[in-house]
Design an enzyme around this catalytic site. Sequence first.
Site: not given
Ligand SMILES: O=C(O)CCC(=O)C(=O)O
Ligand SMILES: [Fe+2]
Length: 275
Positions: A95, A97, A250, A265
Amino acid sequence: MKMSAMSEHVGIEVSDVDLAAMSDADLAAIKDAVFQHGVVAVRDQAISPQQHIAFANRWGGIDINNYFPVNGEFAEIAEVRKAENQTTNIGGGWHTDHSYDQVPAMGSILVARELPPSGGDTLFASMGAAYDSLSDGLKATLETLKAVHSADHVYRADGYYAQTDMAADLRGHDQVTRAVHPVVIRHPVTGRKVLYVNGAFTLHFEGWTREESMPLLNYLVSVGARAEFACRLHWQPGTVAIWDNRSTWHLAMNDYHGHKRVMHRITLSGVPLAA
Ligand SMILES: O=C(O)CCC(=O)C(=O)O
Ligand SMILES: [Fe+2]
């Protein structure tokens, strides 16, 4: 500051730098690497949540994610976490974000806080390389199309996560999202053409039914997921990843059951996307 490529099409690994005390020149070089190569993995950082926020502010605005659990102390920081006893993870399918926002996020800055003993890597894929690989005929068709994106089927009360053991962690069940973006966008900084659909949030092509759209969408998703367009980030304590949501997808590997993983994040604001 040292930089080295992680794969042919995507990813730069960076060492010998301190994100919390970074010169404007080094920041400019990191930004350039993110825009040109999709994702930068910076090693060996001791970055506090306050420093994470301060670093994010040097990129422009911060978008608050409406769904992930927020860190109790800092509203800007979303927690991407999976407990020892959970089996579902966040972001476990390819996906990008926030493509469901009218003005999608430019990127994300993810800080590793607690890592499992092994596993929990993140894959990144270049949507510029995926686009380049298509035939001229398909490219020409895609350039005439727009696609409709939403997160409702993922996060609402009868959506995907509600049926999993991640349900209690997530918020925003009442959010309604819908955005239309060109299927092929010009990257706002580099001008490169990139494929801007993804398997998680793209519902259908504008003016096409879902049924009509799915065969072509599934095909594009299969192209974007080809291993040769991807790199694999193995997190270490102190790793920080900064990625561009326009030019990459990702996928968070879910291969560490029985162990905890916690990431912080911050989502960076973007600009409207155009063909
Ligand atoms: O946990 C991760 O490595 C990425 C998870 C994810 O899709 C994000 O943080 O946008
Ligand atoms: Fe993500």
